[in-house]
Write an enzyme that holds these catalytic residues in place. Structure first.
Site, PDB file in Angstrom:
ATOM      1  CG  HIS A 100      -0.478  -0.059   2.665  1.00  0.00           C
ATOM      2  ND1 HIS A 100       0.293  -1.296   2.934  1.00  0.00           N
ATOM      3  CD2 HIS A 100      -0.224   0.764   3.299  1.00  0.00           C
ATOM      4  CE1 HIS A 100       1.274  -0.417   4.521  1.00  0.00           C
ATOM      5  NE2 HIS A 100       0.587   0.374   4.924  1.00  0.00           N
TER       6      HIS A 100
ATOM      7  CG  HIS B  35      -0.179   4.344   4.823  1.00  0.00           C
ATOM      8  ND1 HIS B  35      -1.525   3.812   5.576  1.00  0.00           N
ATOM      9  CD2 HIS B  35      -0.696   5.276   4.565  1.00  0.00           C
ATOM     10  CE1 HIS B  35      -1.690   3.906   5.860  1.00  0.00           C
ATOM     11  NE2 HIS B  35      -1.743   4.725   5.305  1.00  0.00           N
TER      12      HIS B  35
ATOM     13  CG  ASP C 179       5.126   2.629   7.803  1.00  0.00           C
ATOM     14  OD1 ASP C 179       4.400   2.875   6.746  1.00  0.00           O
ATOM     15  OD2 ASP C 179       5.070   1.790   8.511  1.00  0.00           O
ATOM     16  CG  HIS C 180       4.003  -0.150   4.297  1.00  0.00           C
ATOM     17  ND1 HIS C 180       4.650  -1.669   4.436  1.00  0.00           N
ATOM     18  CD2 HIS C 180       3.913   0.124   4.793  1.00  0.00           C
ATOM     19  CE1 HIS C 180       4.114  -1.741   5.560  1.00  0.00           C
ATOM     20  NE2 HIS C 180       3.991  -0.821   5.889  1.00  0.00           N
TER      21      HIS C 180
ATOM     22  CG  HIS D 168      -4.205   0.055   6.160  1.00  0.00           C
ATOM     23  ND1 HIS D 168      -3.971   0.021   7.366  1.00  0.00           N
ATOM     24  CD2 HIS D 168      -2.960   0.654   5.856  1.00  0.00           C
ATOM     25  CE1 HIS D 168      -3.375   1.063   8.271  1.00  0.00           C
ATOM     26  NE2 HIS D 168      -2.282   0.794   6.745  1.00  0.00           N
TER      27      HIS D 168
ATOM     28  CG  ASP E 202       0.325  -1.719   7.753  1.00  0.00           C
ATOM     29  OD1 ASP E 202       1.432  -2.422   7.286  1.00  0.00           O
ATOM     30  OD2 ASP E 202       1.022  -1.044   7.504  1.00  0.00           O
TER      31      ASP E 202
ATOM     32  CG  HIS F  43       4.113  -3.606   9.972  1.00  0.00           C
ATOM     33  ND1 HIS F  43       2.844  -2.171  11.451  1.00  0.00           N
ATOM     34  CD2 HIS F  43       4.148  -2.285   9.885  1.00  0.00           C
ATOM     35  CE1 HIS F  43       2.688  -1.424  10.363  1.00  0.00           C
ATOM     36  NE2 HIS F  43       3.634  -1.910   9.255  1.00  0.00           N
TER      37      HIS F  43
END
Length: 409
Positions: free
Chosen positions: A62, A64, A66-67, A139, A210, A268
């Protein structure tokens, strides 16, 4: 199929964990497939035993940060290295626009072919040997879980049995290997299945993050050899998990139990569970194991090879270089217990005389008063990551006075 965890923290990096990324190495085809690419993933790759030149496919769950914040830097470095001919990137809608915008505004020119694929639930990639499928998770933004499934392999062909029956060597052996029925010139008929062991079941890995607990994660994970599932929160903070649409340790364990997977890796983790805090990742592990006993904690650089026999294999750290920052401020592995942490942590007010990961044989001998053979054995075990805490060294080498050395890991 060899898994290496490059980042196991959620949201932000910590001293012991980088943000999300998992590498799947396929040695038989000299390829590495990445799942997510958080900030500084390329630094983690440099510290691992993985080759950036072998990266062939990247799967993004996805959008976000941090990914994905490490994606463009990694793609740029692959271009500067000049060792990559093509990379395929798979991910949710808007990933293609994100990459195009970064390329445009940074005036980046990639010397290799970059193909971006927008995924939808179902089959993402297949080449006859491996198939990748995805499901939409639950999510705050569209997020996908991925499953990699290896095709079944033919069982071993017993050539000695065919030879004993006088079957001529040549194309007929190939037909027997494929399970076909053949007829010889003398009229004898043979069924290829009588000459082959049962087919070897292909291995499988599932990556879910997530997400809060959802049925699609269970469906995607059915009978998987390895499930890598987020466990951002502990069970006692389930209210936060539901509010932020993340999973607790017990939710991950329930997915594993319902899907009847063989092994679950938790990853995670929220930074609130870092060493020294009231609740730590070991507590999350205990919560999960109460529901699904075959649960393990992921940690950065942990390496796990999925066995072919359907059993559960042993994990081992991947060899990596210790950064100067890690040597000074991050001497503890996130998975060490409180007692081990007290034993291993150096005095913050004194500079260690020797860091064992940088020691030479001569230094070891002089400081510890040991022979060259013992010093070489200790350094070789450290190089292979065969021990990770002072207690293990004391058990292996009781003749050494370790109190004379501040040991860094």
């Amino acid at each position: 199929m060899e898994i290496t965890f490059l980042g196991t923290s959620s949201g932000v990096p910590t001293r012991t964990r980088n943000v999300s990324s998992v590498a799947l190495r396929l040695p038989q085809r000299k390829e590495i497939w990445l799942f997510d690419c958080g900030e500084a993933t390329q630094h983690q790759l440099l510290r691992s035993d993985l080759r950036t030149s072998q990266i062939r496919r990247i799967f993004i769950t996805h959008m976000h940060g941090d990914h994905i914040f490490g994606l463009m830097g990694l793609l740029a470095s692959c271009g500067l290295a000049g060792t990559v001919s093509q990379i395929d990137v798979y991910g949710p809608p808007t990933l293609d626009r994100y990459i195009a915008s970064c390329l445009r505004w940074s005036v980046m020119r990639l010397p290799y072919k970059l193909q971006v694929h927008t995924v939808e639930p179902g089959e993402v990639f297949s080449d006859g040997e491996f198939t990748v499928t995805c499901r939409l998770l639950h999510h705050r933004v569209p997020a996908f879980g991925y499953r990699v499934t290896e095709g079944d392999r033919p069982g071993r062909f017993h050539v000695e049995k065919a030879q004993a029956l006088g079957i001529p060597f040549g194309p007929l052996y190939g037909q027997l290997k494929q399970g076909k029925t053949i007829t010889l010139e003398d009229g004898r008929t043979f069924d290829g299945r009588d000459f082959c062991d049962p087919p070897q079941r292909g291995r499988s890995m599932v990556y879910c993050t997530d997400t809060v607990f959802c049925d699609s994660a269970v469906e995607l994970s059915q009978q998987a050899d390895v499930l890598i599932h987020e466990a951002t929160f502990s069970h006692q903070e389930a209210n936060l998990a539901f509010a932020r649409l993340h999973s607790t340790s017990t939710m991950a364990a329930q997915v594993a139990a319902f899907a009847q997977v063989k092994l679950l890796f938790l990853t995670h983790f929220s930074a609130r569970y870092a060493p020294g805090n009231p609740v730590q990742v070991e507590d999350l592990l205990a919560e999960a194991q109460a529901i699904f006993p075959n649960t393990r904690l992921a940690r950065d650089f942990l390496h796990y090879a999925i066995p072919r026999d359907g059993q559960i294999g042993e994990e081992m750290p991947s060899s990596h270089q210790d950064s100067p920052a890690a040597a000074n401020t991050d001497t503890l592995d996130a998975t060490l217990g409180p007692l081990e942490a007290q034993a291993v942590a150096p005095d913050p007010n004194s500079r260690p005389a020797i860091a064992i990961n940088r020691a030479t044989r001569q230094q070891m001998q002089q400081k510890l008063g040991i022979d060259a053979t013992t010093a070489n054995a200790i350094l070789e075990r450290r190089r292979q990551q065969k021990f990770t805490c002072l207690g293990e060294l004391e058990r292996l080498y009781p003749q050494v006075d370790w109190s004379t050395l501040n040991v860094l890991f």
